[in-house]
Scaffold this motif. Structure first.
Motif, PDB file in Angstrom:
ATOM      1  N   LYS A  53      -4.203   0.858  -2.950  1.00 43.30           N
ATOM      2  CA  LYS A  53      -4.401   2.060  -2.350  1.00 43.30           C
ATOM      3  C   LYS A  53      -5.182   1.678  -1.155  1.00 43.30           C
ATOM      4  O   LYS A  53      -6.023   0.889  -1.025  1.00 43.30           O
ATOM      5  CB  LYS A  53      -5.388   3.114  -3.139  1.00 43.30           C
ATOM      6  N   THR A  54      -4.793   2.481   0.095  1.00 44.03           N
ATOM      7  CA  THR A  54      -5.200   2.288   1.348  1.00 44.03           C
ATOM      8  C   THR A  54      -6.761   2.367   1.462  1.00 44.03           C
ATOM      9  O   THR A  54      -7.325   1.501   2.330  1.00 44.03           O
ATOM     10  CB  THR A  54      -4.702   3.021   2.296  1.00 44.03           C
ATOM     11  N   ASN A  55      -7.327   3.152   0.622  1.00 43.21           N
ATOM     12  CA  ASN A  55      -8.674   3.444   0.715  1.00 43.21           C
ATOM     13  C   ASN A  55      -9.627   2.765  -0.270  1.00 43.21           C
ATOM     14  O   ASN A  55     -10.847   2.827  -0.477  1.00 43.21           O
ATOM     15  CB  ASN A  55      -9.055   4.979   0.695  1.00 43.21           C
ATOM     16  N   SER A  56      -8.954   1.854  -1.180  1.00 40.59           N
ATOM     17  CA  SER A  56      -9.806   1.276  -2.147  1.00 40.59           C
ATOM     18  C   SER A  56      -9.009  -0.061  -2.628  1.00 40.59           C
ATOM     19  O   SER A  56      -8.191  -0.015  -3.654  1.00 40.59           O
ATOM     20  CB  SER A  56      -9.864   2.051  -3.472  1.00 40.59           C
ATOM     21  N   LEU A  57      -9.021  -1.076  -1.887  1.00 44.38           N
ATOM     22  CA  LEU A  57      -8.485  -2.382  -2.208  1.00 44.38           C
ATOM     23  C   LEU A  57      -9.290  -3.019  -3.395  1.00 44.38           C
ATOM     24  O   LEU A  57     -10.454  -3.116  -3.333  1.00 44.38           O
ATOM     25  CB  LEU A  57      -8.440  -3.487  -0.844  1.00 44.38           C
ATOM     26  N   HIS A  86       1.352   1.086  10.859  1.00 49.93           N
ATOM     27  CA  HIS A  86       2.012   2.277  11.652  1.00 49.93           C
ATOM     28  C   HIS A  86       2.558   3.591  10.630  1.00 49.93           C
ATOM     29  O   HIS A  86       2.630   4.434  10.770  1.00 49.93           O
ATOM     30  CB  HIS A  86       2.896   2.103  12.727  1.00 49.93           C
ATOM     31  N   GLU A  87       2.859   3.016   9.241  1.00 50.01           N
ATOM     32  CA  GLU A  87       3.351   3.818   8.173  1.00 50.01           C
ATOM     33  C   GLU A  87       2.110   4.891   7.963  1.00 50.01           C
ATOM     34  O   GLU A  87       2.437   5.998   7.310  1.00 50.01           O
ATOM     35  CB  GLU A  87       3.861   3.233   7.206  1.00 50.01           C
ATOM     36  N   ILE A  88       0.946   4.415   8.322  1.00 51.41           N
ATOM     37  CA  ILE A  88      -0.105   5.416   7.920  1.00 51.41           C
ATOM     38  C   ILE A  88      -0.296   6.229   8.880  1.00 51.41           C
ATOM     39  O   ILE A  88      -1.119   5.984   9.883  1.00 51.41           O
ATOM     40  CB  ILE A  88      -1.448   4.624   7.536  1.00 51.41           C
ATOM     41  N   ARG A  89       0.096   7.463   8.873  1.00 53.14           N
ATOM     42  CA  ARG A  89       0.377   8.490   9.972  1.00 53.14           C
ATOM     43  C   ARG A  89      -1.057   9.139  10.116  1.00 53.14           C
ATOM     44  O   ARG A  89      -1.410   9.693  11.061  1.00 53.14           O
ATOM     45  CB  ARG A  89       1.365   9.748   9.614  1.00 53.14           C
ATOM     46  N   ASP A  90      -1.739   9.171   9.074  1.00 57.00           N
ATOM     47  CA  ASP A  90      -3.026  10.309   8.980  1.00 57.00           C
ATOM     48  C   ASP A  90      -4.064   9.358   9.694  1.00 57.00           C
ATOM     49  O   ASP A  90      -4.559   8.453   9.111  1.00 57.00           O
ATOM     50  CB  ASP A  90      -3.480  10.742   7.442  1.00 57.00           C
ATOM     51  N   GLU A  91      -4.874   9.991  10.370  1.00 52.67           N
ATOM     52  CA  GLU A  91      -5.924   9.260  11.224  1.00 52.67           C
ATOM     53  C   GLU A  91      -7.056   8.844  10.163  1.00 52.67           C
ATOM     54  O   GLU A  91      -7.447   7.674  10.161  1.00 52.67           O
ATOM     55  CB  GLU A  91      -6.553   9.964  12.282  1.00 52.67           C
ATOM     56  N   ALA A  92      -7.373   9.885   9.478  1.00 47.28           N
ATOM     57  CA  ALA A  92      -8.541   9.285   8.485  1.00 47.28           C
ATOM     58  C   ALA A  92      -8.246   8.305   7.578  1.00 47.28           C
ATOM     59  O   ALA A  92      -8.942   7.356   7.265  1.00 47.28           O
ATOM     60  CB  ALA A  92      -9.063  10.773   7.665  1.00 47.28           C
ATOM     61  N   GLU A  93      -7.145   8.212   7.146  1.00 41.61           N
ATOM     62  CA  GLU A  93      -6.689   7.227   5.969  1.00 41.61           C
ATOM     63  C   GLU A  93      -6.444   6.055   6.772  1.00 41.61           C
ATOM     64  O   GLU A  93      -6.813   5.021   6.408  1.00 41.61           O
ATOM     65  CB  GLU A  93      -5.058   7.639   5.514  1.00 41.61           C
ATOM     66  N   ARG A  94      -6.008   6.247   7.931  1.00 38.62           N
ATOM     67  CA  ARG A  94      -5.759   4.694   8.675  1.00 38.62           C
ATOM     68  C   ARG A  94      -7.280   4.138   9.188  1.00 38.62           C
ATOM     69  O   ARG A  94      -7.477   2.873   8.650  1.00 38.62           O
ATOM     70  CB  ARG A  94      -5.031   4.857   9.778  1.00 38.62           C
ATOM     71  N   ILE A  95      -8.314   4.740   9.348  1.00 38.26           N
ATOM     72  CA  ILE A  95      -9.484   4.358   9.601  1.00 38.26           C
ATOM     73  C   ILE A  95     -10.025   3.828   8.345  1.00 38.26           C
ATOM     74  O   ILE A  95     -10.727   2.847   8.365  1.00 38.26           O
ATOM     75  CB  ILE A  95     -10.495   5.541  10.329  1.00 38.26           C
ATOM     76  N   SER A  96      -9.958   4.589   7.211  1.00 39.52           N
ATOM     77  CA  SER A  96     -10.486   4.062   5.860  1.00 39.52           C
ATOM     78  C   SER A  96      -9.816   2.933   5.620  1.00 39.52           C
ATOM     79  O   SER A  96     -10.325   1.982   4.915  1.00 39.52           O
ATOM     80  CB  SER A  96     -10.036   5.222   4.781  1.00 39.52           C
ATOM     81  N   PHE A  97      -8.450   2.617   5.684  1.00 40.73           N
ATOM     82  CA  PHE A  97      -7.725   1.376   5.634  1.00 40.73           C
ATOM     83  C   PHE A  97      -8.252   0.204   6.147  1.00 40.73           C
ATOM     84  O   PHE A  97      -8.585  -0.591   5.385  1.00 40.73           O
ATOM     85  CB  PHE A  97      -6.345   1.756   5.852  1.00 40.73           C
ATOM     86  N   PHE A  98      -8.446   0.475   7.662  1.00 40.70           N
ATOM     87  CA  PHE A  98      -9.200  -0.637   8.325  1.00 40.70           C
ATOM     88  C   PHE A  98     -10.689  -0.945   7.786  1.00 40.70           C
ATOM     89  O   PHE A  98     -10.961  -2.208   7.870  1.00 40.70           O
ATOM     90  CB  PHE A  98      -8.930  -0.409   9.697  1.00 40.70           C
ATOM     91  N   ARG A  99     -11.193  -0.248   7.503  1.00 37.57           N
ATOM     92  CA  ARG A  99     -12.746  -0.236   6.993  1.00 37.57           C
ATOM     93  C   ARG A  99     -12.576  -1.243   5.705  1.00 37.57           C
ATOM     94  O   ARG A  99     -13.442  -1.945   5.331  1.00 37.57           O
ATOM     95  CB  ARG A  99     -13.278   0.958   6.720  1.00 37.57           C
ATOM     96  N   PHE A 118       0.874  -1.449   0.110  1.00 39.83           N
ATOM     97  CA  PHE A 118       0.039  -0.099  -0.026  1.00 39.83           C
ATOM     98  C   PHE A 118       0.920   1.191   0.057  1.00 39.83           C
ATOM     99  O   PHE A 118       0.248   2.271   0.052  1.00 39.83           O
ATOM    100  CB  PHE A 118      -1.094   0.209   1.336  1.00 39.83           C
ATOM    101  N   TYR A 119       2.084   1.190   0.140  1.00 40.82           N
ATOM    102  CA  TYR A 119       3.026   2.449   0.080  1.00 40.82           C
ATOM    103  C   TYR A 119       2.842   3.241  -1.025  1.00 40.82           C
ATOM    104  O   TYR A 119       2.669   3.050  -2.321  1.00 40.82           O
ATOM    105  CB  TYR A 119       4.449   1.888  -0.046  1.00 40.82           C
TER     106      TYR A 119
END
Length: 211
Positions: free
Chosen positions: A104-108, A125-138, A76-77
């Protein structure tokens, strides 16, 4: 004289801190059972997703443990979003394998309910932005099966990692940040497994599922 004493003790503390970091890193990565991935199930899942940030340490282990499982490897880098120097160095030293899928973290690029097991090993942990991190886990929740598990292995920003890595522990997220991320993504924490005092693996399921 006072400045000399301060400089001397500062140098000594710097050397001691470096030695502690080297010893802990040697223990965690070379001596402990970190790479045995003991958090994985004993039975073979049908499908596994290993998702990383360009430094893939565990795909060969997963292939060895589960030779009959379908393994998908993703990276996802994004250099525009994930700007830490350490990950850039790691990518140069260990480039992704030929069968790695760029995502992409927001669209697998996978259908809902595709994977029984998802592994994110020392990567999220490389995903520093909170919104991006939540989107990634969703997204991870979306592509995991309803009875599947998401396994997230990370250092934490806590006392053991501060003692081990000094200010370097700021590169990690706190446990409360992770728990908030999981909750906002709709995931349930089943268990936290401590491989060493410095490493945690969070076992996650869809919210409301029982272990």
């Amino acid at each position: 004289e006072p400045l000399y004493t301060i400089a001397k003790w500062g140098s000594i503390l710097g050397v001691v801190s470096l030695l502690i970091t080297l010893v802990v890193s040697g223990y965690v990565y070379d001596v402990s059972d970190l790479y045995q991935l003991n958090f994985l199930p004993t039975s073979s899942p049908k499908s596994i997703l290993n998702i990383h940030a360009g430094f893939d340490e565990v795909s060969p282990i997963l292939k060895s443990k589960f030779p009959k499982s379908k393994l998908t490897i993703c990276d996802f880098y994004d250099p525009g979003l994930h700007t830490e120097v350490s990950i850039k160095r790691a990518r140069k030293a260990y480039p992704p394998s030929a069968d790695t899928i760029k995502v992409k973290t927001n669209s697998l690029p996978f259908a809902d309910n595709s994977y029984d097991i998802i592994v994110a090993f020392l990567a999220a942990h490389e995903i520093r932005d909170e919104a991006e991190r939540i989107s990634f886990f969703r997204e991870l929740m979306r592509v995991s099966t309803s009875e599947g598990q998401i396994m997230v292995t990370e250092h934490l920003r806590d006392l053991p990692n501060f003692l081990a890595y000094n200010m370097g522990f700021f590169h990690f997220h706190t446990k409360s940040v992770w728990l908030d991320t999981f909750e906002q993504a709709g995931l349930r924490l089943e268990e936290e497994i401590k491989t060493t005092p410095f490493i945690s693996t969070f076992i996650l399921s869809h919210h409301g599922n029982t272990p």
